[in-house]
Design an enzyme around this catalytic site. Structure first.
Site, PDB file in Angstrom:
ATOM      1  CE  LYS A  22      32.261  27.953  46.439  1.00 47.53           C
ATOM      2  NZ  LYS A  22      31.488  27.583  45.386  1.00 47.53           N
ATOM      3  CG  ASN A  23      30.205  24.350  47.818  1.00 48.39           C
ATOM      4  OD1 ASN A  23      29.955  25.165  46.990  1.00 48.39           O
ATOM      5  ND2 ASN A  23      30.943  23.625  47.755  1.00 48.39           N
ATOM      6  NE  ARG A 101      30.603  23.828  35.755  1.00 45.64           N
ATOM      7  CZ  ARG A 101      30.498  23.188  34.647  1.00 45.64           C
ATOM      8  NH1 ARG A 101      29.289  22.288  34.488  1.00 45.64           N
ATOM      9  NH2 ARG A 101      31.529  23.065  33.712  1.00 45.64           N
ATOM     10  CB  CYS A 125      35.484  25.720  38.147  1.00 45.05           C
ATOM     11  SG  CYS A 125      35.928  26.842  39.436  1.00 45.05           S
ATOM     12  NE  ARG A 130      31.003  21.020  38.087  1.00 40.41           N
ATOM     13  CZ  ARG A 130      31.406  22.046  38.950  1.00 40.41           C
ATOM     14  NH1 ARG A 130      31.308  21.864  40.317  1.00 40.41           N
ATOM     15  NH2 ARG A 130      31.972  23.328  38.774  1.00 40.41           N
ATOM     16  CG  ASP A 315      34.695  21.107  46.309  1.00 41.23           C
ATOM     17  OD1 ASP A 315      35.100  20.718  44.951  1.00 41.23           O
ATOM     18  OD2 ASP A 315      33.683  21.690  46.866  1.00 41.23           O
ATOM     19  NE  ARG A 407      33.297  30.966  41.028  1.00 46.14           N
ATOM     20  CZ  ARG A 407      33.354  29.660  41.127  1.00 46.14           C
ATOM     21  NH1 ARG A 407      34.593  28.891  40.776  1.00 46.14           N
ATOM     22  NH2 ARG A 407      32.372  28.928  41.278  1.00 46.14           N
TER      23      ARG A 407
END
Length: 428
Positions: A22-23, A101, A125, A130, A315, A407
């Site tokens: 995902k990232n 985000r 989240c 951040r 994470d 997500r």
């Protein structure tokens, strides 16, 4: 609102295929804004965040075509073609951006290509501030005029962005990605010092190179970009999700099971693998993935501190904390990245975990067994820590607000059930 029910106490045994990251996929999708040609992404995961980014890109004029059944280099991810012949809208509205985000990643590409961008301050989240100020200050160094008005970032530049020497005062993954994309269309050379070294940043850089960008130092803390007037299309496969793989590695360990993480890349997971081995888990790197074996083993707690890559990933902090709640002895988990990332602790304690928080550290003392209980998820990785604890607990656990899991974890119930977990989704 959906919930998940798990009856724990069953060791996991089998094979879990690891999806695309995902990232990595989110910035790769944003990179389509840099070219009028088609960018084809392989091995794309099916996740809520991917859908959110697709909806955001569509609002800017991106045309997308999905091949849901295609195979990408042996993986099962989808193939997505993205084409942005014209950016028809330079405003990223609050209704879309508030959900995630990573939406801020459209700022750099739109500004670089169009000379203007208006992007709502992002949501996501609630695990820490951040702030995006690092992105904005760097863009100002490249000649942009930045303003904040009504919750929106308003950025403009006369002509093209100008190359600059950017030094981030602290490591920022999305900041590095945003500026890296912007620099590819800037005039002259851009140097990014103290750049994030995460594999997902390198994956973006490699895709940009395939699109015609000139980037050196990929994978290091100094990226050097020679700006181009335009980029072209490319085909790129999203790398395997190291956080998903790490989460399922912990699932095997916490249930004292044996699971092959198919397609997982051990080179991206060195810090986690080191911790698992120190805890007493057997980890074997194979040609087709990583075999995690904790069957019949007595595990012990290990002290862990989160750090930017190649350190231990923030994470994975919540997941490993759940593991050490079931291990012998004590461990200390120190969080250095986000200030609000212990919100899972009260829920783990409801299940019988012995955890005490002192500032940015948590002392975890292993207990003989966790007990099933009704719990509530607070963010994406906290959700997974509760799933892991439930898999190991005696009795039944119901986890509420599991939309967080959707997500970041593709087909979670199916993957776990295939390895023997008793898990089901309860739909409201």
């Amino acid at each position: 609102m959906d919930s998940i029910r798990i009856r724990g106490g069953r060791p996991l045994n089998g094979v879990i295929p690891i999806s695309g990251a995902k990232n990595a996929a989110l910035p790769l999708m944003a990179a389509t804004l840099l070219t009028a040609d088609t960018l084809t992404l392989l091995n794309l995961p099916h996740l809520v965040d991917i859908t959110t980014m697709a909806n955001l890109l569509a609002s800017h004029g991106v045309f997308m075509h999905m091949n849901g059944n295609a195979k990408a280099q042996g993986c099962g991810g989808r193939v997505l073609e993205l084409t942005t012949r014209d950016i028809t809208n330079t405003t990223a509205h609050y209704d879309l951006v508030r959900k995630m985000r990573a939406s801020i990643l459209v700022l750099g590409p739109i500004l670089a290509r169009m000379g203007q961008a208006r992007v709502s301050l992002p949501g996501g989240c609630a695990i820490g501030a951040r702030p995006v100020d690092l992105h904005l200050k760097a863009l100002e160094q490249m000649g942009a005029v930045i303003g904040i008005d009504g919750g929106y970032v308003d950025a403009r530049v006369e002509g093209r962005l100008k190359g600059a020497h950017l030094v981030f005062p602290q490591v920022t993954v999305t900041g590095t990605e945003n500026l890296l994309m912007a620099a590819t269309l800037a005039e002259g050379e851009t140097i990014i010092d103290n750049a994030a070294r995460e594999p997902e940043v390198a994956d973006l850089a490699n895709c940009l190179v395939a699109m015609g960008a000139e980037i050196s130092g990929i994978g290091s803390s100094r990226l050097v970009v020679q700006g181009k007037e335009s980029l072209h299309g490319a085909t790129h496969s999203v790398l395997p999700d190291r956080i998903e793989a790490g989460s399922y590695a912990v699932a095997a360990a916490i249930t004292r099971g044996r699971v092959l993480l198919q397609h997982a890349d051990a080179t991206h997971m060195a810090a986690l693998i080191k911790v698992l081995i120190a805890a007493g888990v057997e980890v074997t790197v194979q040609e087709d993935g990583i075999l995690v074996d904790a069957a019949g083993r007595t595990l012990k707690g290990v002290d862990v501190m989160t750090e930017p890559h190649p350190g231990f990933p923030t994470d994975m902090q919540a997941q490993v904390m759940a593991l050490f709640a079931t291990a012998e002895g004590a461990s200390m988990m120190t969080e250095t990245i986000f200030e609000n990332r212990f919100m899972h602790v009260p829920e783990l304690k409801r299940m019988g975990a012995n955890i005490n928080i002192h500032n940015n550290s948590a002392i975890v003392r292993g207990v003989d067994a966790l007990s099933g209980a009704p719990v509530m998820a607070t963010d994406l990785r906290a959700s997974m820590s509760l799933v892991l604890a439930a898999l190991a607990a005696t009795g039944e656990t119901t986890i509420a607000r599991v939309y967080h899991l959707d997500r970041g974890y593709e087909r979670l119930e199916q993957k776990l059930a295939a390895c023997g977990a008793e898990i089901e989704r309860l739909r409201d």
